[in-house]
Scaffold this active site. Structure first.
Site, PDB file in Angstrom:
ATOM      1  N   ASP A  17       4.274   1.666  12.324  1.00  0.00           N
ATOM      2  CA  ASP A  17       2.867   0.980  11.834  1.00  0.00           C
ATOM      3  C   ASP A  17       2.173   0.226  13.021  1.00  0.00           C
ATOM      4  OD1 ASP A  17       3.556   2.151   9.539  1.00  0.00           O
ATOM      5  OD2 ASP A  17       3.809   0.413   8.380  1.00  0.00           O
ATOM      6  N   ASP A  55       0.693   3.593   8.274  1.00  0.00           N
ATOM      7  CA  ASP A  55       0.476   2.971   6.798  1.00  0.00           C
ATOM      8  C   ASP A  55      -1.155   3.493   6.650  1.00  0.00           C
ATOM      9  OD1 ASP A  55       1.586   1.308   4.866  1.00  0.00           O
ATOM     10  OD2 ASP A  55       0.217  -0.138   5.203  1.00  0.00           O
ATOM     11  N   HIS A  57      -3.779   4.091   3.315  1.00  0.00           N
ATOM     12  CA  HIS A  57      -3.742   3.581   1.894  1.00  0.00           C
ATOM     13  C   HIS A  57      -5.387   4.314   1.727  1.00  0.00           C
ATOM     14  CE1 HIS A  57      -0.249   1.396   1.615  1.00  0.00           C
ATOM     15  NE2 HIS A  57      -0.956   0.365   2.415  1.00  0.00           N
ATOM     16  N   HIS A  61      -6.313   0.907  -3.218  1.00  0.00           N
ATOM     17  CA  HIS A  61      -4.752   1.162  -3.442  1.00  0.00           C
ATOM     18  C   HIS A  61      -4.140  -0.057  -4.432  1.00  0.00           C
ATOM     19  CE1 HIS A  61      -0.618   1.460  -1.997  1.00  0.00           C
ATOM     20  NE2 HIS A  61      -0.893   2.608  -2.233  1.00  0.00           N
ATOM     21  N   HIS A  90      -5.860  -3.262   3.467  1.00  0.00           N
ATOM     22  CA  HIS A  90      -5.429  -2.991   4.922  1.00  0.00           C
ATOM     23  C   HIS A  90      -5.029  -1.492   5.092  1.00  0.00           C
ATOM     24  CE1 HIS A  90      -1.651  -3.101   2.725  1.00  0.00           C
ATOM     25  NE2 HIS A  90      -1.450  -2.468   3.760  1.00  0.00           N
ATOM     26  N   LYS A 115       2.016   7.186   5.136  1.00  0.00           N
ATOM     27  CA  LYS A 115       2.581   6.898   3.989  1.00  0.00           C
ATOM     28  C   LYS A 115       1.769   5.854   3.270  1.00  0.00           C
ATOM     29  CE  LYS A 115       4.940   3.154   6.584  1.00  0.00           C
ATOM     30  NZ  LYS A 115       4.294   1.958   5.998  1.00  0.00           N
ATOM     31  N   CYS A 160       8.364  -2.850   6.594  1.00  0.00           N
ATOM     32  CA  CYS A 160       8.253  -1.367   6.779  1.00  0.00           C
ATOM     33  C   CYS A 160       9.457  -1.190   7.615  1.00  0.00           C
ATOM     34  CB  CYS A 160       6.947  -0.801   7.199  1.00  0.00           C
ATOM     35  SG  CYS A 160       5.729  -0.829   5.727  1.00  0.00           S
TER      36      CYS A 160
HETATM   37  C1  VGL Z   1       3.353  -3.102   5.547  1.00  0.00           C
HETATM   38  C2  VGL Z   1       2.868  -4.696   4.223  1.00  0.00           C
HETATM   39  C3  VGL Z   1       1.958  -3.715   3.417  1.00  0.00           C
HETATM   40  C4  VGL Z   1       4.219  -2.971   7.003  1.00  0.00           C
HETATM   41  C5  VGL Z   1       2.826  -2.285   5.249  1.00  0.00           C
HETATM   42  O1  VGL Z   1       3.769  -2.237   7.832  1.00  0.00           O
HETATM   43  O2  VGL Z   1       5.256  -3.726   6.980  1.00  0.00           O
HETATM   44  N1  VGL Z   1       3.360  -4.327   5.162  1.00  0.00           N
HETATM   45  N2  VGL Z   1       1.949  -2.435   4.150  1.00  0.00           N
HETATM   46 ZN    ZN Z   2       0.404  -1.124   3.322  1.00  0.00          ZN
END
Ligand code: VGL
Ligand code: ZN
Length: 212
Positions: A17, A55, A57, A61, A90, A115, A160
């Site tokens: 990410d 990430d 979404h 979401h 996000h 994901k 993550c």
């Molecule tokens: C993440 C919060 C929400 C991450 C992703 O990549 O750690 N954290 N979505």
């Molecule tokens: Zn996320």
């Protein structure tokens, strides 16, 4: 570049990410998130096998506080599958925020694993969504390719990266977290909790200089 065999054919760098929204100026900025990019780029150049996670979404979401009237970002709610932290909107699919940071260099990455694309389930781990049962397919990909030693770097250390490393170990892979190539969000002690948990599961936290 990429013909360095020190991580072997079975080693893989999983870059988690490294997206605009997790870097300074982004919607869910991780403090110092962009500082890891030169380190990650240097690592990527030394691995023959690289996987990126993203990430990803849909709008609205279920992990977004904006989807739950009366809540605010960083509140925790009871989702049908268990506790869920709510986040600012996000990494919305196909937006600049969801794009990889422009300074990230991993041209030979063979897989981009997206994901969190199901509206009703969040997914921190690159292996299982937050219901802990819905697989992403990554285990099958890695096994079929004979990739058994996993090195994780990226954002965020305490979400993550943590969940991915823990699941990697549970799935029977060797897993290492390269901690200087990660940054954490740190909600309510989550960075310290991550170190404790990784340690208990046999996932070493290492530093890039240990590979020198
Ligand atoms: C993440 C919060 C929400 C991450 C992703 O990549 O750690 N954290 N979505
Ligand atoms: Zn996320």
């Amino acid at each position: 570049m990429n013909d360095d065999t020190r991580f072997g054919d079975e080693g893989v760098l999983i870059i988690v990410d490294v997206q605009n929204d997790f870097c300074p100026g982004g919607a869910l900025a991780v403090p110092g998130g962009d500082e890891i990019i030169p380190i990650v780029n240097g690592l990527a150049a030394r691995f023959r096998n690289v996987v990126l996670t993203q990430d990803w979404h849909p709008r609205g979401h279920s992990s977004f506080a904006s989807s739950h009237p009366g809540t605010k970002p960083f509140d925790t709610i009871a989702a049908p599958y268990g506790p869920q932290v709510l986040w600012p909107d996000h990494c919305v699919q196909d937006t600049t925020g969801a794009a990889f940071h422009p300074a990230l260099r991993a041209p030979h990455a063979a897989l981009v694993l997206r994901k969190g694309f199901r509206r009703a389930i969040d997914s921190y781990s690159a292996f299982y969504e937050n219901d802990r049962k819905t697989p992403t397919g990554l285990t099958g990909y890695l096994r079929e390719r004979g990739l058994t030693r996993l090195f994780l770097a990226g954002l965020a250390f305490d979400f993550c990266v943590r969940y991915s490393a823990e699941d990697a170990r549970r799935e029977g892979f060797d897993a290492f977290v390269i901690e200087d190539a990660c940054r954490g969000i740190d909600i309510a002690g989550s960075v310290a909790a991550t170190r404790t948990s990784l340690n208990a599961l046999g996932v070493p936290c290492v530093n890039t200089h240990e590979f020198a």
